[in-house]
Design an enzyme around this catalytic site. Structure first.
Site, PDB file in Angstrom:
ATOM      1  N   GLU A  39       0.879  -1.180  -0.088  1.00  0.00           N
ATOM      2  CA  GLU A  39      -0.064  -0.005  -0.102  1.00  0.00           C
ATOM      3  C   GLU A  39       0.935   1.321  -0.090  1.00  0.00           C
ATOM      4  O   GLU A  39       1.954   1.507   0.843  1.00  0.00           O
ATOM      5  CB  GLU A  39      -0.794   0.109   1.234  1.00  0.00           C
ATOM      6  CG  GLU A  39      -1.751   1.195   1.143  1.00  0.00           C
ATOM      7  CD  GLU A  39      -2.752   1.146   2.399  1.00  0.00           C
ATOM      8  OE1 GLU A  39      -2.897   0.337   3.345  1.00  0.00           O
ATOM      9  OE2 GLU A  39      -3.546   2.239   2.320  1.00  0.00           O
ATOM     10  N   ARG A 265       5.696 -12.821   9.555  1.00  0.00           N
ATOM     11  CA  ARG A 265       6.387 -11.505   9.353  1.00  0.00           C
ATOM     12  C   ARG A 265       7.881 -11.744   9.849  1.00  0.00           C
ATOM     13  O   ARG A 265       8.059 -12.291  10.905  1.00  0.00           O
ATOM     14  CB  ARG A 265       5.701 -10.256  10.277  1.00  0.00           C
ATOM     15  CG  ARG A 265       4.328 -10.055   9.885  1.00  0.00           C
ATOM     16  CD  ARG A 265       4.076  -8.913  10.725  1.00  0.00           C
ATOM     17  NE  ARG A 265       4.132  -7.547  10.378  1.00  0.00           N
ATOM     18  CZ  ARG A 265       3.391  -7.100   9.424  1.00  0.00           C
ATOM     19  NH1 ARG A 265       2.407  -7.756   8.840  1.00  0.00           N
ATOM     20  NH2 ARG A 265       3.870  -5.632   8.971  1.00  0.00           N
ATOM     21  N   LYS A 275       4.949   0.793   9.421  1.00  0.00           N
ATOM     22  CA  LYS A 275       4.952   1.947   8.695  1.00  0.00           C
ATOM     23  C   LYS A 275       4.470   2.947   9.459  1.00  0.00           C
ATOM     24  O   LYS A 275       5.039   4.424   9.355  1.00  0.00           O
ATOM     25  CB  LYS A 275       4.253   1.881   7.357  1.00  0.00           C
ATOM     26  CG  LYS A 275       4.926   1.209   6.302  1.00  0.00           C
ATOM     27  CD  LYS A 275       4.190   1.033   4.822  1.00  0.00           C
ATOM     28  CE  LYS A 275       3.234   0.166   4.827  1.00  0.00           C
ATOM     29  NZ  LYS A 275       2.495   0.183   3.474  1.00  0.00           N
TER      30      LYS A 275
HETATM   31  P1  ATP Z   1       3.012  -2.204   7.784  1.00  0.00           P
HETATM   32  O1  ATP Z   1       2.736  -2.888   9.117  1.00  0.00           O
HETATM   33  O2  ATP Z   1       4.461  -1.792   8.192  1.00  0.00           O
HETATM   34  O3  ATP Z   1       2.181  -1.040   7.717  1.00  0.00           O
HETATM   35  P2  ATP Z   1       1.665  -3.721   5.766  1.00  0.00           P
HETATM   36  O4  ATP Z   1       1.553  -5.070   6.018  1.00  0.00           O
HETATM   37  O5  ATP Z   1       0.517  -2.864   6.001  1.00  0.00           O
HETATM   38  O6  ATP Z   1       3.084  -3.232   6.816  1.00  0.00           O
HETATM   39  P3  ATP Z   1       1.995  -3.452   3.123  1.00  0.00           P
HETATM   40  O7  ATP Z   1       2.098  -2.139   2.370  1.00  0.00           O
HETATM   41  O8  ATP Z   1       0.451  -3.825   2.998  1.00  0.00           O
HETATM   42  O9  ATP Z   1       2.228  -3.046   4.474  1.00  0.00           O
HETATM   43  O10 ATP Z   1       2.778  -4.647   2.824  1.00  0.00           O
HETATM   44  C1  ATP Z   1       3.143  -5.250   1.548  1.00  0.00           C
HETATM   45  C2  ATP Z   1       3.533  -6.672   1.701  1.00  0.00           C
HETATM   46  O11 ATP Z   1       4.650  -6.772   2.513  1.00  0.00           O
HETATM   47  C3  ATP Z   1       2.361  -7.439   2.204  1.00  0.00           C
HETATM   48  O12 ATP Z   1       2.314  -8.786   1.597  1.00  0.00           O
HETATM   49  C4  ATP Z   1       2.900  -7.616   3.468  1.00  0.00           C
HETATM   50  O13 ATP Z   1       2.357  -8.963   4.149  1.00  0.00           O
HETATM   51  C5  ATP Z   1       4.283  -7.707   3.536  1.00  0.00           C
HETATM   52  N1  ATP Z   1       5.074  -7.331   4.821  1.00  0.00           N
HETATM   53  C6  ATP Z   1       4.833  -6.144   5.283  1.00  0.00           C
HETATM   54  N2  ATP Z   1       5.471  -6.127   6.673  1.00  0.00           N
HETATM   55  C7  ATP Z   1       6.090  -7.280   6.526  1.00  0.00           C
HETATM   56  C8  ATP Z   1       7.130  -7.940   7.461  1.00  0.00           C
HETATM   57  N3  ATP Z   1       7.412  -7.316   8.668  1.00  0.00           N
HETATM   58  N4  ATP Z   1       7.626  -9.141   7.125  1.00  0.00           N
HETATM   59  C9  ATP Z   1       7.194  -9.825   6.127  1.00  0.00           C
HETATM   60  N5  ATP Z   1       6.414  -9.322   5.295  1.00  0.00           N
HETATM   61  C10 ATP Z   1       5.737  -8.031   5.609  1.00  0.00           C
HETATM   62 MG    MG Z   2      -0.830  -3.937   4.727  1.00  0.00          MG
END
Ligand code: ATP
Ligand code: MG
Length: 560
Positions: A39, A265, A275
């Site tokens: 996102e 994760r 983020k």
């Molecule tokens: P955040 O919690 O930092 O906002 P998010 O999951 O909301 O992260 P996205 O932009 O939706 O951020 O993530 C893009 C991809 O990266 C998704 O498939 C998500 O599952 C993966 N991802 C995000 N954080 C991690 C992590 N700590 N380890 C592994 N994969 C991750």
């Molecule tokens: Mg997300």
């Protein structure tokens, strides 16, 4: 780093996704298609790097394709700046997405027609409950919800209301479109989840075209299906959403049937990987920006001097498992050091300069010595100008000549020391200012000792680095350390900001470097002998204003 970690790094880590794919390929799957779906509401961090390596790496491994798709269904927090930064980060890591970049928002028309499809089939309805009422109707884990009074609206009414939601006739929060599934389901995600909300917001891709935006759940699986994704890999928190993901795939006229798999994760101690929290650090000025070298963002790590190769090696060393884990920062740093040790050019810098006068070397003369760029690899040689006036590090001199040779392997009056890649010298005296501070150390060189052992009885106590005071260049050096001084900055009581390491940044403007270094291209990494690894700053380094960032020390100093 323990033995165990070293073993993990050397052997193939387990990856249950690859096992599943291999079975699918055996059973006739023709092409593996994955996607990385950020996102655009912030910069990518080390956790995303793991997801990138997994998704792109898997596609590479099985000769498939990986899409880069912006999951841009929530305009209020998204921005073009993030879209651009994410593309740059993925490329920097060394991956290429298949075809053009995709945007969830480019499928909004299809999603809308699929919402109409659900309505026609009796599987969705417009609901007028307020947010409070809706949460009351929803029940909780152990209490079944109850049906919304709007659940039995006719398809005709629902289609009309949805169209009017879309054209902006209703206020935000006054209506939503919901799937008609099961208000008594033990899985809360299936209790008539919201598909569309009214949001009168401008979108970074679609402008003012839409007044309604789909929820993540009503978008993600359909995006996968449109793109022919075969294995949709996400993090564990989406496991409870999988039944809904599958419900949409089953009830919509989608062109393909992707499957969702969840993995743990990546979390690393001494940092945060959310983020939202990273944005807070930026917005409140605790760091200089998303690419501050202390940030666990990809752009921060890049600016810190980590190579894409090292970040990938680290990510690839981690098992892909069905549980969340916390990885030790030292394990990550092991990969950074290993890579720099192999690849960084050696150079000399003096961070805390003290004049060293070689009294038996003629004034105005320059002797051009040479030294290897790398001690083991064939990376050529560099020229080291040797002059009468040099700089040495203040910490390398001590006036107490009784200090034992074993404990203090540095310069003391009357004793010998090797200048790296140059002469053996003998300290003869000092000059002090009025306050008693040493301003110059005087020494004599022993002729014929460049690359040669000194005569009997002149054995140096140790080796020290130096830079010519007249030929060397002045530089700014920024020393970075870990941003947080506790293992779990965002756990426990109090605010994660209270755990910021107050000593994580020091700037020194009177450092001296070998003359050749100022011409280094931005992002070139060096091992400054005895000081650690450094990188020419990506944005601010130039021959006129040399700026080097400390990437990491030569050894782990955080070990308990
Ligand atoms: P955040 O919690 O930092 O906002 P998010 O999951 O909301 O992260 P996205 O932009 O939706 O951020 O993530 C893009 C991809 O990266 C998704 O498939 C998500 O599952 C993966 N991802 C995000 N954080 C991690 C992590 N700590 N380890 C592994 N994969 C991750
Ligand atoms: Mg997300």
């Amino acid at each position: 780093m323990s033995n165990n970690d070293a073993n993990n790094a050397a052997t193939q880590p387990t990856n249950f996704i690859h096992q599943i794919i291999e079975q699918d390929l055996e059973q006739g799957l023709e092409k593996v298609v994955t996607r990385f779906p950020p996102e655009p509401n912030g910069y990518l961090h080390i956790g995303h790097a793991k997801s990138i390596c997994l998704n792109f790496g898997t596609a590479e491994k099985y000769n498939g394709e990986c899409n880069l798709r912006f999951d841009d269904t929530n305009p209020s927090k998204e921005d073009q700046e993030y879209v651009d930064a994410i593309k740059e980060d993925v490329r920097w890591l060394g991956f290429n997405w298949a075809g053009e970049v995709r945007y969830a928002s480019s499928y909004f028309d299809t999603f809308y027609s699929w919402a109409q499809h659900l309505i026609r089939e009796g599987n969705a309805y417009v609901c007028d409950l307020s947010a409070e009422q809706a949460s009351e109707y929803r029940g909780w884990a152990t209490k079944p919800g109850k049906d919304s009074p709007y659940r039995e609206r006719s398809a005709e009414d629902n289609l009309d209301l949805l169209e009017r939601m879309k054209t902006g006739e209703f206020d935000e929060g006054s209506k939503v479109l919901r799937a008609k599934i099961d208000m008594a389901s033990p899985n809360m995600n299936l209790r008539d989840p919201i598909l569309y909300r009214i949001r009168k917001e401008s979108h970074h891709q679609t402008g003012d075209k839409w007044c309604i935006y789909p929820n993540y759940d009503f978008a993600h699986g359909q995006e996968d299906a449109i793109e022919g994704v075969t294995h949709s890999v996400c993090t564990l928190e989406f496991a409870d959403h999988r039944p809904l993901y599958e419900w949409f795939i089953e009830h919509l006229p989608v062109p393909s049937k992707p499957r969702q798999y969840e993995f743990g994760r990546l979390n690393i101690n001494y940092t945060v990987t959310s983020k939202r929290k990273l944005k807070q650090l930026v917005d409140e000025g605790h760091v200089s920006g998303w690419n501050d070298p202390r940030m666990p963002t990809i752009s921060g790590m890049r600016r810190r001097g980590y190579s894409a190769r090292a970040v990938r090696n680290f990510c690839d060393s981690l098992a892909v498992a069905k549980t969340d884990g916390i990885v030790d920062m030292a394990q990550f740093e092991f990969f950074i050091r290993e890579d720099l040790n192999d690849n960084a050019a050696r150079a000399m810098s003096v961070l805390n300069p003290l004049k060293l006068i070689i009294t038996n070397f003629p004034e105005g003369e320059v002797e051009r010595l040479t030294a290897p760029v790398h001690p083991q690899k064939d990376m050529g040689t560099r020229e080291l100008p040797f002059t009468r006036e040099l700089y040495m590090d203040r910490g390398d001199y001590n006036e107490d000549s009784t200090l034992s040779r074993k404990k203090f392997k540095k310069l003391v009056p009357g004793d010998f020391m090797r200048l790296r890649s140059a002469y053996v010298i003998k300290a003869t005296g000092v000059v002090k200012d009025d306050s008693g501070e040493i301003t110059e150390v005087h020494a004599e060189l022993i002729p014929g000792t460049v690359g040669e052992n000194p005569p009997e009885g002149m054995k140096p106590r140790g080796v020290m680095h130096w830079v010519s005071a007249t030929e060397g260049k002045q530089a700014t050096v920024r020393v970075y350390d870990r941003l947080f001084n506790v293992e779990a900055p965002d756990k426990g009581e109090g605010n994660f900001l209270d755990n910021i390491n107050p000593d994580s940044f020091t700037e020194m403007t009177n450092c001296w470097v070998e003359p050749g270094l100022v011409n280094a291209a931005p992002e070139t990494t060096f091992q400054f002998e005895r000081e650690g690894y450094f990188v020419a700053d990506r944005f601010e380094h130039s021959a006129q204003t040399p700026v080097f960032n400390k990437t990491i020390g030569l050894r782990d100093t955080w070990k308990k």
